[in-house]
Design an enzyme around this catalytic site. Structure first.
Site, short mmCIF file in Angstrom:
data_model
loop_
_atom_site.label_atom_id
_atom_site.label_comp_id
_atom_site.label_asym_id
_atom_site.label_seq_id
_atom_site.Cartn_x
_atom_site.Cartn_y
_atom_site.Cartn_z
N GLU A 137 0.52 0.28 -5.59
CA GLU A 137 -0.51 1.22 -5.15
C GLU A 137 -1.72 1.07 -6.06
O GLU A 137 -1.57 1.01 -7.28
CB GLU A 137 0.02 2.66 -5.17
CG GLU A 137 -1.00 3.74 -4.97
CD GLU A 137 -1.79 3.60 -3.67
OE1 GLU A 137 -3.03 3.73 -3.73
OE2 GLU A 137 -1.17 3.34 -2.62
N ASP A 177 -4.20 -3.71 -7.35
CA ASP A 177 -5.09 -3.85 -6.20
C ASP A 177 -4.52 -4.92 -5.28
O ASP A 177 -4.36 -6.08 -5.69
CB ASP A 177 -6.49 -4.23 -6.68
CG ASP A 177 -7.51 -4.27 -5.55
OD1 ASP A 177 -7.10 -4.26 -4.38
OD2 ASP A 177 -8.72 -4.30 -5.86
N CYS A 225 -2.03 4.17 10.57
CA CYS A 225 -1.91 5.44 11.29
C CYS A 225 -3.18 5.70 12.08
O CYS A 225 -3.89 6.68 11.86
CB CYS A 225 -1.63 6.58 10.32
SG CYS A 225 -1.16 8.10 11.17
N ASP A 261 0.72 -0.83 4.90
CA ASP A 261 0.28 0.31 5.71
C ASP A 261 -1.13 0.63 5.21
O ASP A 261 -1.31 1.37 4.26
CB ASP A 261 1.23 1.49 5.52
CG ASP A 261 0.85 2.69 6.37
OD1 ASP A 261 -0.12 2.58 7.15
OD2 ASP A 261 1.51 3.74 6.25
N GLY A 273 4.20 7.29 -0.84
CA GLY A 273 5.57 6.93 -1.21
C GLY A 273 6.63 7.15 -0.16
O GLY A 273 7.79 6.80 -0.38
N CYS A 331 0.89 -1.19 0.00
CA CYS A 331 0.00 0.00 0.00
C CYS A 331 0.91 1.22 0.00
O CYS A 331 1.01 1.95 0.99
CB CYS A 331 -0.92 0.01 1.21
SG CYS A 331 -2.00 -1.42 1.35
N GLY A 371 1.29 4.23 -1.60
CA GLY A 371 1.04 5.67 -1.72
C GLY A 371 0.98 6.37 -0.37
O GLY A 371 0.52 5.77 0.61
N LYS A 419 7.22 5.76 2.96
CA LYS A 419 7.81 4.53 3.47
C LYS A 419 8.50 3.76 2.35
O LYS A 419 9.54 3.13 2.56
CB LYS A 419 6.74 3.67 4.14
CG LYS A 419 6.13 4.28 5.40
CD LYS A 419 5.14 3.34 6.03
CE LYS A 419 4.41 4.01 7.18
NZ LYS A 419 3.52 5.12 6.71
#
Length: 479
Positions: A320, A346, A416, A363, A299, A295, A297, A301
């Site tokens: 992404e 995907d 997050c 993430d 960018g 995942c 986007g 990480k």
């Protein structure tokens, strides 16, 4: 016999004067309210446009930024105060009027602007964007607000703590009540010895602080020492936990750092740096040649992982699902000396064979409750049902990441958000009934970072670590 007294001459109409910084702030708030725009995306474009006008200076841009973010952070508290000063429900107030009043309340209660100047400037803004009629209403409300400071107002409008603790803290610290409850529950799990009123208040207060800009030196391409040397000594300091981090103090500008301009460094919260570094440091069994950011986007990480992979001769695939975010990933990775590929795919329908990767990071999309310092509007935009709606996607992406990992390899699940339903509960649900996975204790892989709980997964906190509230669980797929 005397005639009637002569009528006094009418006062000439004065055209309202536009204040460019306040106009930018008002326009940004309307975009956030009307179009669900994100302040961190809409405000820079508005400032660039304003900077083309003569007389718009750097201090005007800083003032407009403070108005927007300060108003968004404290909107819940300001709404309660404004509501106490009017004779109608807030839902009956024109949203344009409410935005002007919120900006005015922040100037009165959240800045050092003298009260008379804050009232005058807000009424002038109202005349420009609302007209003289509604400006009179704004004037009356602003004068009422100006009679007391913020602490006095909050004592008056917040319900007593003993009657409803969560509602009291919600008004006091400008968070929706359900967010207060969710954060309190999570803090009770991760920090059971420090989850009382004081700790929750510190966490909510930290959400309302403006975060420092943090740079990341991409290993093999730049160093933290180089970043600090390129700035005046008083404008930067070493990161607290990440060896790649440099924090900018007030006035520091990342745009003047050569390594940032050359894409050898970037802007990235220290919590995100720790997540990527921990995944890279986790022990794997056997080869260590191919990594996946599932995942990727926008960018940040991926760029750090690509730099770490290049140092070991490994390659990174950054995937992404959204094309415009994949373009941001490609931009972040541009110039990386190692081998990498950016693909639009995907994560729930993988473009790779099972067991292809030695290290995988996901993430996952989430509520963003861990980044309320940076995106304060998220607290008003999210709803409790959003957390539940993210659940199937988060579980699906973690399951897909596990399938993409070879036996002996490592999976990192990050988000997050500190909400338990997006963090530990997701991992436990996916692991339930599986015997091919084991936890890796992530705490030793974040050396020097205190207050990480009992493990094996970790939760970072703004008030304890000065980072976004990042969560990380590391899993090894058994051989």
């Amino acid at each position: 016999m005397t005639g009637p007294a002569p009528k006094s001459a009418p006062r000439p109409h004065r055209r309202p004067k536009k204040d460019p910084a306040r106009m930018v702030a008002f326009t940004a708030l309307r975009a956030v309210d009307e179009r669900d725009a994100y302040a961190n995306l809409i405000l820079p474009s508005l400032l660039r446009k304003a900077e083309k006008n003569e007389g718009f200076e750097r201090r005007d841009a800083a003032f407009a930024t403070e108005l927007v973010y300060g108003t968004l952070r404290m909107r819940g508290s300001y709404d309660a105060i404004i509501g106490a000063c009017i004779d109608r429900p807030l839902s009956k107030v024109d949203p344009n009027v409410l935005d002007v009043l919120s900006l005015g309340a922040h100037q009165l209660l959240g800045t050092r602007i003298p009260p008379h100047a804050a009232v005058s400037a807000t009424v002038e803004l109202a005349r420009v964007v609302l007209g003289d009629g509604r400006a009179k209403f704004v004037n009356a409300v602003m004068r009422k607000i100006s009679t007391q400071d913020l602490d006095t107002w909050l004592e008056q409008v917040a319900p007593p703590y003993e009657e409803d603790a969560e509602d009291h803290l919600a008004v006091l610290y400008s968070h929706p009540r359900w967010v207060v409850a969710a954060l309190w529950d999570s803090l009770g799990v991760w920090q059971p010895q420090h989850c009382g009123r004081t700790a929750v208040s510190e966490l909510l207060a930290a959400d309302n602080e403006r975060p420092a800009v943090t740079l990341v030196a991409r290993p093999g391409r730049s160093t933290a020492a180089e970043l600090r040397d390129s700035l005046p000594a008083e404008e930067s300091e070493a990161g607290r936990w990440s060896p790649y981090a440099v924090r900018l103090v007030e006035g520091g500008d990342p745009a003047v750092v050569p390594a940032v301009a050359e894409n050898r460094a970037g802007v990235q919260d220290e919590g995100s740096q720790l997540v990527a570094a921990a995944l890279a440091a986790a022990p794997v069994e056997g080869r260590d040649e191919l990594w996946l950011d599932g995942c990727a986007g926008p960018g940040g990480k991926a760029a750090l992982l690509a730099a770490l992979a290049a140092q070991r001769g490994a390659a990174l695939v950054a995937s992404e699902s959204q094309p415009h975010r994949a373009a941001l990933v490609a931009k972040a990775l541009h110039g990386n000396p190692g081998r990498y590929a950016v693909i639009t795919a995907d994560g729930l329908r993988p473009a790779w064979r099972p067991g292809s990767f030695d290290r995988v990071l996901v993430d996952v999309p989430c509520s963003g409750l861990g980044a309320l310092r940076r995106r304060p509007e998220s607290r008003w935009r999210r709803r409790p049902e959003d957390v539940a709606n993210f659940g199937p996607l988060q579980r699906g992406l973690l399951e897909s990441a596990i399938e993409a990992t070879r036996p002996g390899g490592v999976v990192g699940y990050a988000t997050c958000s500190p909400h338990l339903a997006e963090t530990r509960v997701v991992v436990q649900d996916v692991l339930r009934g599986r015997s091919d996975l084991e936890y890796i204790d992530a705490r030793p892989l974040l050396p020097g970072v205190p207050d990480l709980g009992e493990g094996p997964d970790v939760q970072l906190w703004p008030h304890l670590h000065g980072t976004d509230a990042m969560y990380l669980a590391l899993l090894r797929k058994k051989s």
